[in-house]
Write a protein that holds these residues in place. Structure first.
Motif, short mmCIF file in Angstrom:
data_model
loop_
_atom_site.label_atom_id
_atom_site.label_comp_id
_atom_site.label_asym_id
_atom_site.label_seq_id
_atom_site.Cartn_x
_atom_site.Cartn_y
_atom_site.Cartn_z
N PRO A 137 0.83 -1.22 0.00
CA PRO A 137 0.00 0.00 0.00
C PRO A 137 0.85 1.26 0.00
CG PRO A 137 0.05 -0.92 2.19
CD PRO A 137 0.82 -1.88 1.32
N GLU A 138 1.42 1.58 -1.16
CA GLU A 138 2.39 2.67 -1.27
C GLU A 138 1.82 4.01 -0.79
OE1 GLU A 138 5.19 4.91 -4.64
OE2 GLU A 138 4.10 3.07 -5.14
N LYS A 139 0.62 4.34 -1.23
CA LYS A 139 0.06 5.64 -0.86
C LYS A 139 -0.23 5.73 0.64
CE LYS A 139 -1.74 6.60 -5.48
NZ LYS A 139 -2.93 6.73 -6.35
N ALA A 140 -0.65 4.62 1.23
CA ALA A 140 -0.86 4.60 2.69
C ALA A 140 0.45 4.86 3.42
CB ALA A 140 -1.45 3.26 3.12
N LEU A 141 1.54 4.27 2.89
CA LEU A 141 2.86 4.49 3.49
C LEU A 141 3.28 5.95 3.39
CD1 LEU A 141 4.66 1.29 2.14
CD2 LEU A 141 4.27 1.83 4.55
N TRP A 142 2.98 6.58 2.25
CA TRP A 142 3.37 7.99 2.09
C TRP A 142 2.51 8.92 2.93
CZ3 TRP A 142 8.00 8.88 0.92
CH2 TRP A 142 8.69 8.15 -0.03
N PHE A 143 1.22 8.61 3.11
CA PHE A 143 0.38 9.41 4.02
C PHE A 143 0.98 9.37 5.43
CE2 PHE A 143 -3.40 8.57 1.08
CZ PHE A 143 -3.48 9.88 0.65
N GLN A 144 1.34 8.17 5.85
CA GLN A 144 1.97 7.99 7.17
C GLN A 144 3.28 8.78 7.26
OE1 GLN A 144 2.59 3.94 9.47
NE2 GLN A 144 4.19 4.13 7.94
N CYS A 145 4.06 8.73 6.20
CA CYS A 145 5.35 9.42 6.16
C CYS A 145 5.19 10.93 6.31
CB CYS A 145 6.06 9.10 4.84
SG CYS A 145 7.59 10.01 4.56
N VAL A 146 4.21 11.49 5.62
CA VAL A 146 4.00 12.95 5.65
C VAL A 146 3.66 13.41 7.06
CG1 VAL A 146 2.48 14.81 4.88
CG2 VAL A 146 3.37 13.17 3.22
N TRP A 147 2.72 12.73 7.72
CA TRP A 147 2.31 13.18 9.04
C TRP A 147 3.42 12.94 10.08
CZ3 TRP A 147 -0.25 16.73 11.06
CH2 TRP A 147 -0.67 16.71 12.38
N ALA A 148 4.12 11.83 9.97
CA ALA A 148 5.24 11.58 10.88
C ALA A 148 6.32 12.65 10.71
CB ALA A 148 5.83 10.19 10.63
N SER A 149 6.54 13.10 9.48
CA SER A 149 7.54 14.15 9.23
C SER A 149 7.11 15.47 9.86
CB SER A 149 7.74 14.32 7.72
OG SER A 149 8.25 13.14 7.14
N VAL A 150 5.82 15.76 9.80
CA VAL A 150 5.30 16.98 10.44
C VAL A 150 5.55 16.92 11.94
CG1 VAL A 150 3.20 18.29 11.00
CG2 VAL A 150 3.56 17.45 8.67
N LEU A 151 5.33 15.73 12.52
CA LEU A 151 5.54 15.58 13.96
C LEU A 151 7.03 15.70 14.32
CD1 LEU A 151 3.03 12.71 14.85
CD2 LEU A 151 2.73 15.18 15.08
N CYS A 152 7.92 15.31 13.40
CA CYS A 152 9.35 15.51 13.63
C CYS A 152 9.68 16.99 13.79
CB CYS A 152 10.16 14.95 12.46
SG CYS A 152 10.28 13.15 12.40
N LEU A 153 8.95 17.84 13.07
CA LEU A 153 9.19 19.29 13.11
C LEU A 153 8.49 19.97 14.28
CD1 LEU A 153 8.77 20.19 9.32
CD2 LEU A 153 10.92 20.01 10.60
N SER A 154 7.47 19.29 14.81
CA SER A 154 6.63 19.95 15.83
C SER A 154 7.36 20.22 17.13
CB SER A 154 5.40 19.09 16.12
OG SER A 154 5.77 17.93 16.84
N GLY A 155 8.36 19.37 17.43
CA GLY A 155 9.05 19.52 18.71
C GLY A 155 8.23 19.00 19.88
N LYS A 156 7.06 18.39 19.61
CA LYS A 156 6.17 17.92 20.66
C LYS A 156 6.12 16.40 20.75
CE LYS A 156 4.80 22.07 21.80
NZ LYS A 156 5.18 22.65 23.10
N TYR A 157 7.05 15.72 20.10
CA TYR A 157 6.99 14.27 20.06
C TYR A 157 7.14 13.63 21.44
CZ TYR A 157 11.61 16.07 18.99
OH TYR A 157 12.74 16.84 18.97
N GLY A 158 7.86 14.29 22.35
CA GLY A 158 7.98 13.74 23.70
C GLY A 158 6.62 13.67 24.38
#
Length: 486
Positions: free
Chosen positions: A373-394
């Protein structure tokens, strides 16, 4: 001419499935959280008890999930189990929480941990790239974290063969490295009296609080106060032991899933539980449990006040000297990269299953030419990347672990519901110790959740809020879907 819909390929055997269970569990937590747990408990006996309790809870949940996996060997795993027992709304709340914080939040946190330890070798990663606001700064480390998520997502879009080889390679590498840390740690540590000193009064518990002026205050823990301390600090070890359920998401790609998923759950969780207990024993053999926050050496800081809570690095320093910092950094890089490989591989399958039910983006329900499911993987990737930038992952991890516990409770209670609703359904594997072991898991985990709600109301309350936020989103999406179809 009608085109046959693509299907998942069954290319994962028992070894691959077990490597996904163990590899997804072992990230950065085991090298860090013992420090905070030591400050909360102050007792070697209660520290090991908490890790043992975590392991027993994880193993009992995994053994219970085996029954559901045998009944429903489909892509989506836990999402499918919840829907069968409770219906679409509750399964959507699970999928929503997994997408918003559980899976993507953990992927982001693990990716940032990978980048943090990469910066030990490449200090330039600490450099500021630009500032989004006065309080939010983007560094090259965060870019590195995102790059690792993108790379692993890309590898997993090329087929499950690539993903399984990468996962097996990194799982074997980090298990070997962890065993080396344990064996060397015990060998070096047992030549000193550190372990005997740490176990001189193993059940005398106390909480250590660092005051504003750098001094410390200790509070003796007995009775209800001790129970509360264990109930709150166990969130650390539970986070370190989480993600074992990811193997259920990829059930459609596992050979003989009715047998191999229950086996892999048992083997993977048992292996990791043993490793975690031995790793903590090695820490206690190498370093004094108590210490000072302004200690000049790793020994003076102790386990409690290891620099930046990096107790694994402090232990490696005792074995190998200053070079141990680099060895441990390399080990954690391997561990976190391998952990994220499994998390990314599995998560896309859950969102694929949700899409098939009309509960996620329609494109996520498509398989590419490599039958993933390539597109499902990329949807997951996009949101995880946003969370990497958020600084709120802890913060997200605290919310995610509490939310995970809530859905583990629902899922295991679902075994009781389905036994009553579907008594004649084939069950190739039945929950170990049913009904006593699943019931005991439910009672203990409910008690932990209640304790967390009382003593860590802000974080757990926000976790609960994220789950409940899915209710209006569910009804809005269902309303939009009905309007389109009418």
């Amino acid at each position: 001419m009608e085109t046959k819909e693509k299907e998942f390929k069954k290319e994962l055997n028992l070894l691959n499935a077990t490597s996904i269970v163990a590899g997804s569990m072992i990230g950065s937590g085991i090298f860090i959280v013992t420090s905070a747990m030591s400050r909360d408990l102050g007792s070697s006996g209660w520290l090991l008890f908490t890790w043992l309790l975590t392991g027993l809870l994880t193993m009992s949940a995994a053994l219970s999930y085996g029954e559901l996996a045998g009944m429903m060997p489909n892509a989506g795993g836990q999402y499918v189990y919840i829907q069968r027992a409770y219906g679409k709304l509750i399964s959507f709340l699970y999928g929503w929480t997994v997408f918003s914080v559980i899976q993507t939040g953990v992927i982001a946190a693990v990716a940032v941990a990978f980048a943090n330890y990469t910066s030990v070798f490449i200090p330039a990663l600490e450099t500021k790239l630009f500032a989004l606001t006065d309080t939010t700064v983007i560094t090259y480390k965060q870019v590195m974290a995102i790059a690792s998520v993108i790379l692993l997502t890309y590898i997993n879009t090329k087929g499950v063969q690539n993903g399984k080889k990468l996962q097996l390679l990194f799982t074997v590498a980090k298990l070997f490295a962890l065993f080396a840390l344990i064996v060397l740690g015990l060998y070096v540590g047992l030549q000193t009296d550190v372990l005997s000193q740490n176990f001189a009064h193993p059940w005398d518990a106390f909480k250590t609080i660092v005051n504003g002026d750098g001094s410390t205050t200790t509070i003796k823990l007995t009775g209800i106060a001790l129970t509360a301390a264990i109930g709150t600090t166990i969130i650390n070890s539970l986070f370190s032991s989480d993600a074992w359920n990811n193997v259920t998401f990829i059930a459609a790609e596992i050979k003989d899933p009715k047998r191999n998923i229950p086996r892999s759950l048992f083997l993977g969780t048992t292996l990791v539980t043993i490793i975690y207990l031995l790793a903590n024993l090695a820490y206690l053999a190498l370093l004094p449990m108590s210490g000072s926050p302004d200690g000049a050496s790793v020994v003076e800081k102790g386990i409690m006040f290891a620099s930046e809570d990096r107790v694994g690095a402090a232990a490696a320093n005792m074995i190998l000297g200053n070079v141990g910092v680099f060895v441990m950094a390399g080990l954690i890089m391997i561990s976190t990269f391998g952990c994220n490989s499994g998390l990314i591989l599995a998560g896309g399958r859950l969102f694929y299953a949700m899409s098939k039910d009309g509960l996620f983006f329609k494109q996520a329900g498509e398989l590419n030419k490599n039958n993933v499911p390539e597109k499902a993987l990329w949807f997951q990737c996009v949101w995880a990347s946003v969370l990497c930038l958020s600084g709120k992952y802890g913060d997200l991890l605290t919310y995610a672990t509490f939310a995970s516990l809530l859905f583990y409770i629902l899922t295991i209670y679902g075994i009781f519901i389905l036994r009553k609703k579907e008594p004649d359904t084939e069950r190739p594997y039945k929950a170990f110790g049913y009904p006593f072991i699943p019931a005991l898991y439910l009672l203990v985990t409910l008690a932990i959740c209640a304790t967390l709600l009382i003593y860590d109301t802000k974080n757990t309350g926000l976790g609960l809020f994220i789950v409940l936020l899915g209710i209006p989103i569910y009804y809005i999406t269902q309303s939009v879907t009905k309007s389109k179809n009418s």
